[in-house]
Every structure is written in structure tokens, then in C-alpha cells.
Scaffold this active site. Structure first.
Site, PDB file in Angstrom:
ATOM      1  N   HIS A 153       9.365 -56.004  -7.490  1.00 39.49           N
ATOM      2  CA  HIS A 153      10.175 -54.808  -7.718  1.00 39.49           C
ATOM      3  C   HIS A 153      11.562 -54.851  -7.087  1.00 39.49           C
ATOM      4  O   HIS A 153      12.568 -54.627  -7.750  1.00 39.49           O
ATOM      5  CB  HIS A 153       9.408 -53.572  -7.258  1.00 39.49           C
ATOM      6  CG  HIS A 153       9.850 -52.285  -7.877  1.00 39.49           C
ATOM      7  ND1 HIS A 153      10.301 -52.207  -9.177  1.00 39.49           N
ATOM      8  CD2 HIS A 153       9.902 -51.010  -7.376  1.00 39.49           C
ATOM      9  CE1 HIS A 153      10.602 -50.937  -9.456  1.00 39.49           C
ATOM     10  NE2 HIS A 153      10.381 -50.210  -8.380  1.00 39.49           N
ATOM     11  N   VAL A 154      11.636 -55.125  -5.797  1.00 31.10           N
ATOM     12  CA  VAL A 154      12.924 -55.272  -5.121  1.00 31.10           C
ATOM     13  C   VAL A 154      13.403 -56.704  -5.347  1.00 31.10           C
ATOM     14  O   VAL A 154      12.704 -57.659  -5.014  1.00 31.10           O
ATOM     15  CB  VAL A 154      12.813 -54.983  -3.612  1.00 31.10           C
ATOM     16  CG1 VAL A 154      14.158 -55.202  -2.928  1.00 31.10           C
ATOM     17  CG2 VAL A 154      12.320 -53.565  -3.387  1.00 31.10           C
ATOM     18  N   HIS A 155      14.605 -56.847  -5.891  1.00 31.53           N
ATOM     19  CA  HIS A 155      15.088 -58.163  -6.304  1.00 31.53           C
ATOM     20  C   HIS A 155      15.673 -58.930  -5.123  1.00 31.53           C
ATOM     21  O   HIS A 155      16.880 -59.192  -5.045  1.00 31.53           O
ATOM     22  CB  HIS A 155      16.106 -58.015  -7.431  1.00 31.53           C
ATOM     23  CG  HIS A 155      15.548 -57.329  -8.635  1.00 31.53           C
ATOM     24  ND1 HIS A 155      16.332 -56.733  -9.596  1.00 31.53           N
ATOM     25  CD2 HIS A 155      14.257 -57.126  -9.027  1.00 31.53           C
ATOM     26  CE1 HIS A 155      15.558 -56.206 -10.525  1.00 31.53           C
ATOM     27  NE2 HIS A 155      14.304 -56.424 -10.203  1.00 31.53           N
TER      28      HIS A 155
ATOM     29  N   ASP B  36       6.730 -57.362 -13.698  1.00 34.08           N
ATOM     30  CA  ASP B  36       8.020 -57.537 -14.371  1.00 34.08           C
ATOM     31  C   ASP B  36       8.155 -58.960 -14.893  1.00 34.08           C
ATOM     32  O   ASP B  36       8.783 -59.822 -14.269  1.00 34.08           O
ATOM     33  CB  ASP B  36       9.191 -57.163 -13.468  1.00 34.08           C
ATOM     34  CG  ASP B  36       9.380 -55.653 -13.365  1.00 34.08           C
ATOM     35  OD1 ASP B  36       8.602 -54.908 -14.003  1.00 34.08           O
ATOM     36  OD2 ASP B  36      10.295 -55.216 -12.667  1.00 34.08           O
TER      37      ASP B  36
ATOM     38  N   HIS C 296       3.063 -54.437  -7.606  1.00 40.44           N
ATOM     39  CA  HIS C 296       4.489 -54.527  -7.952  1.00 40.44           C
ATOM     40  C   HIS C 296       5.396 -53.803  -6.948  1.00 40.44           C
ATOM     41  O   HIS C 296       6.309 -54.409  -6.379  1.00 40.44           O
ATOM     42  CB  HIS C 296       4.736 -53.971  -9.349  1.00 40.44           C
ATOM     43  CG  HIS C 296       6.135 -54.212  -9.830  1.00 40.44           C
ATOM     44  ND1 HIS C 296       6.667 -55.485  -9.994  1.00 40.44           N
ATOM     45  CD2 HIS C 296       7.145 -53.354 -10.156  1.00 40.44           C
ATOM     46  CE1 HIS C 296       7.925 -55.399 -10.414  1.00 40.44           C
ATOM     47  NE2 HIS C 296       8.237 -54.121 -10.506  1.00 40.44           N
TER      48      HIS C 296
ATOM     49  N   TYR D  35      10.943 -58.595 -19.195  1.00 41.14           N
ATOM     50  CA  TYR D  35      12.046 -57.632 -19.318  1.00 41.14           C
ATOM     51  C   TYR D  35      12.355 -57.350 -20.795  1.00 41.14           C
ATOM     52  O   TYR D  35      13.498 -57.154 -21.183  1.00 41.14           O
ATOM     53  CB  TYR D  35      13.297 -58.123 -18.590  1.00 41.14           C
ATOM     54  CG  TYR D  35      13.203 -57.966 -17.093  1.00 41.14           C
ATOM     55  CD1 TYR D  35      13.859 -56.938 -16.424  1.00 41.14           C
ATOM     56  CD2 TYR D  35      12.431 -58.830 -16.327  1.00 41.14           C
ATOM     57  CE1 TYR D  35      13.754 -56.779 -15.053  1.00 41.14           C
ATOM     58  CE2 TYR D  35      12.315 -58.687 -14.964  1.00 41.14           C
ATOM     59  CZ  TYR D  35      12.982 -57.656 -14.329  1.00 41.14           C
ATOM     60  OH  TYR D  35      12.867 -57.500 -12.970  1.00 41.14           O
TER      61      TYR D  35
ATOM     62  N   ASN E  81       7.071 -52.096 -13.644  1.00 38.98           N
ATOM     63  CA  ASN E  81       7.611 -50.961 -14.391  1.00 38.98           C
ATOM     64  C   ASN E  81       8.179 -51.370 -15.744  1.00 38.98           C
ATOM     65  O   ASN E  81       8.187 -50.583 -16.698  1.00 38.98           O
ATOM     66  CB  ASN E  81       8.677 -50.239 -13.570  1.00 38.98           C
ATOM     67  CG  ASN E  81       9.777 -51.156 -13.073  1.00 38.98           C
ATOM     68  OD1 ASN E  81       9.502 -52.097 -12.313  1.00 38.98           O
ATOM     69  ND2 ASN E  81      11.007 -50.910 -13.474  1.00 38.98           N
TER      70      ASN E  81
ATOM     71  N   ASP F 289       9.299 -60.446 -10.851  1.00 40.71           N
ATOM     72  CA  ASP F 289      10.508 -60.021 -11.557  1.00 40.71           C
ATOM     73  C   ASP F 289      11.197 -61.234 -12.186  1.00 40.71           C
ATOM     74  O   ASP F 289      12.375 -61.497 -11.955  1.00 40.71           O
ATOM     75  CB  ASP F 289      11.435 -59.275 -10.596  1.00 40.71           C
ATOM     76  CG  ASP F 289      10.757 -58.052  -9.994  1.00 40.71           C
ATOM     77  OD1 ASP F 289      11.106 -56.936 -10.387  1.00 40.71           O
ATOM     78  OD2 ASP F 289       9.861 -58.216  -9.148  1.00 40.71           O
TER      79      ASP F 289
ATOM     80  N   HIS G 133      14.897 -49.207  -4.408  1.00 41.26           N
ATOM     81  CA  HIS G 133      13.502 -48.778  -4.611  1.00 41.26           C
ATOM     82  C   HIS G 133      12.808 -48.328  -3.334  1.00 41.26           C
ATOM     83  O   HIS G 133      11.578 -48.415  -3.232  1.00 41.26           O
ATOM     84  CB  HIS G 133      12.689 -49.905  -5.268  1.00 41.26           C
ATOM     85  CG  HIS G 133      13.252 -50.372  -6.568  1.00 41.26           C
ATOM     86  ND1 HIS G 133      13.431 -49.531  -7.650  1.00 41.26           N
ATOM     87  CD2 HIS G 133      13.688 -51.605  -6.974  1.00 41.26           C
ATOM     88  CE1 HIS G 133      13.937 -50.215  -8.669  1.00 41.26           C
ATOM     89  NE2 HIS G 133      14.129 -51.461  -8.277  1.00 41.26           N
TER      90      HIS G 133
END
Length: 277
Positions: free
Chosen positions: A185-187, A31, A148, A34, A64, A4, A158
Site C-alpha cells: 500500500h505505501v509505496h 495491488d 495490504h 493497476y 485497493n 504494489d 496512507h
């Protein structure tokens, strides 16, 4: 490793910390830019990471934010990602740029797609089954997976989004004795014990969420309380992880948060390869 990534000041900090340490390859579990269909942002992302990606291999998988597709208006998905980030899928026998594998430094690394078909009967499942059967732990004693959407997650962000894939694919990875799985995915950052089917298992996989590269959406700061027993360490900070394969039996994993002016270890663990135990 760091997922991410985005293109913010936090991204610059992450890349600076990574660039200050010797490494053989950078792995990004989805990711990237962006851009979200704004194509010039793919260009600016390329300029941002070029000094780093031109000096070390960057191995990535899609998240995503790489889908970039809307029904009827903008098909097919992953067009910009596939055009700009071509990975060695043909070399690993994969029919798709969205999943592939490679060998590096005594490890076989499987890069999986959370947003393309993954169930039994799919191209990805058939390829993964074949790829894992071909792994020679004498040549590559370490076996890792990257995707991801995490399968285990105690953050409120998520939650459950990787569950369908976990149910479909976890058995294959467990049977092949994968040592660790890295997700984004999870920040935030989170490390789990060895797990199989939601339970601690000494032959299971070490799961790590590393979606903390510096994205523009900010950090995921809300966690389930108390933490589940399988979760060892978790923190909502931007940062990156380093995996050092010391020899065929032992590896050292460390996580470095960006909040520190220099790259300081905030979490670390020694991992023993399942092929040796």
C-alpha cells in the site's frame, strides 16, 4: 516479497532482480496490475509476469486497486481479481478467495484481506481464529501474515488506513505468536521492531512495509520526522525483499533496492522464531 507491482519499467527491474535469485515462492501483498477496471491491463499484466509466475508459485492477496467496484454501476467487487488469481482458499478452509493460508518451507503463511470484513463476527475473523488454532509449530515453526494496508507506518502516505483492522485482528496474531507481518500500500520500504499495540514488545510481530514493486503512481517520499522509536529502517525506493528460513529457529530478512544495477542488500536483519524463544 514485493507489493504494489504494476507494469512499468520499475516493475521490470524488480522482476529481473527477483528472477536472478533462487526462491521457492513469490509473495505479493496486494495491488497487482493497476488495471482499475480497464480489463486489457489485466491481460498485459498477465503477459508481463507469465515468465516468472509460470516458473515459481505466486501467492497474492488483494489491494485497493483490485476492488474495481462502483455502487450500482459496477458490482460486485474483486470480480476480475477472483477470476484471474484464484488462490487455494478452499484447501485452507476459507469461504473466500480474499483470505486463505498455505504452508511452505517450514512456515505457515496467513494471507489476509484488508478490504473485506475483518471484525469479530465476520467470516474472515472466524476463519482466521480457526486457522491459527490449527497451526502446529512443530511442523511449521514459522508463522507469517500478509495483508495490504499496513498497521504501522511512519510515512505520510496512507497513515492510519490499517488502524481499524489492527484493532480488530492484532490480538489474534499476537496471541498466536506470529513472527512477522508483511504489508504493501505505501509505496516505499519500512521495517519495524517487534511491536504490539504501538509499543516495542519482544513477543510482538516484526512489521515490514514492502509496497515498492514499481507501480505507476510513484514513490511515497514523505516521512514523519523524527522517526518513531519502533521504526528501524525506511527508504522511498523501489525494490523487493527476501526472506530465507535458515532453520526452525533463525531466518534472514533482506531488502534490495532497484536503484543499484545489481541486487544489493540495503537493509537486513536476523529474526528468531517466537516458537523457539
Amino acid at each position: 516479497l514485493s507489493g504494489d507491482l504494476g507494469q512499468t519499467e520499475w516493475t521490470n527491474s524488480t522482476l529481473s532482480h527477483i528472477g536472478g535469485a533462487g526462491h521457492d515462492v513469490f509473495i505479493l501483498p496486494g495491488d497487482l496490475s493497476y488495471a482499475d477496471t480497464d480489463q486489457p491491463k489485466w491481460d498485459s499484466f498477465g503477459r508481463l509476469v507469465e515468465p516468472h509466475a509460470s516458473s515459481r508459485p505466486w501467492m497474492v492477496t488483494q489491494g485497493n486497486h483490485e476492488i474495481e467496484s462502483f455502487p450500482i454501476i459496477l458490482p460486485p467487487p474483486f470480480r476480475s481479481y477472483d477470476a484471474r488469481w484464484l488462490m487455494p482458499h478452499l484447501e485452507s478452509g476459507s469461504p473466500s478467495n480474499l483470505f486463505y493460508s498455505f504452508d511452505v518451507a517450514g512456515a505457515h503463511v496467513v494471507m489476509l484481506g484488508s478490504y473485506t470484513d475483518f471484525g469479530p463476527g465476520s467470516d474472515q475473523y472466524a476463519w482466521l481464529e480457526s486457522d491459527l488454532k490449527g497451526v502446529d509449530r512443530g511442523k511449521t515453526p514459522w508463522l507469517f501474515a500478509v495483508l495490504h494496508a499496513p498497521w504501522y507506518n511512519s510515512n505520510f502516505a496512507h497513515r492510519g488506513e490499517g488502524e481499524k483492522m489492527r484493532k480488530a485482528v492484532e490480538g489474534l496474531l499476537y496471541g498466536a505468536r506470529v513472527d512477522a507481518l508483511f504489508a504493501g500500500h505505501v509505496h516505499a520500504y519500512e521495517r519495524f521492531n517487534r511491536i504490539y499495540d504501538n509499543e516495542a514488545d519482544e513477543c510482538g510481530i516484526v512489521h515490514v512495509t514492502i509496497g515498492d514493486g514499481g507501480n505507476r503512481e510513484g514513490l511515497a517520499t514523505s516521512y514523519v520526522s523524527p522517526p518513531p522509536s519502533i521504526s528501524v529502517f525506511r527508504e522511498a525506493s523501489f525494490g523487493h525483499g527476501r526472506l530465507r528460513l535458515i532453520n526452525s529457529t533463525h531466518a534472514h530478512w533482506s531488502w534490495h533496492r532497484n536503484d543499484d544495477s545489481v541486487s544489493v542488500v540495503a537493509d537486513e536483519v536476523w529474526i528468531r522464531s517466537l516458537s523457539s524463544s
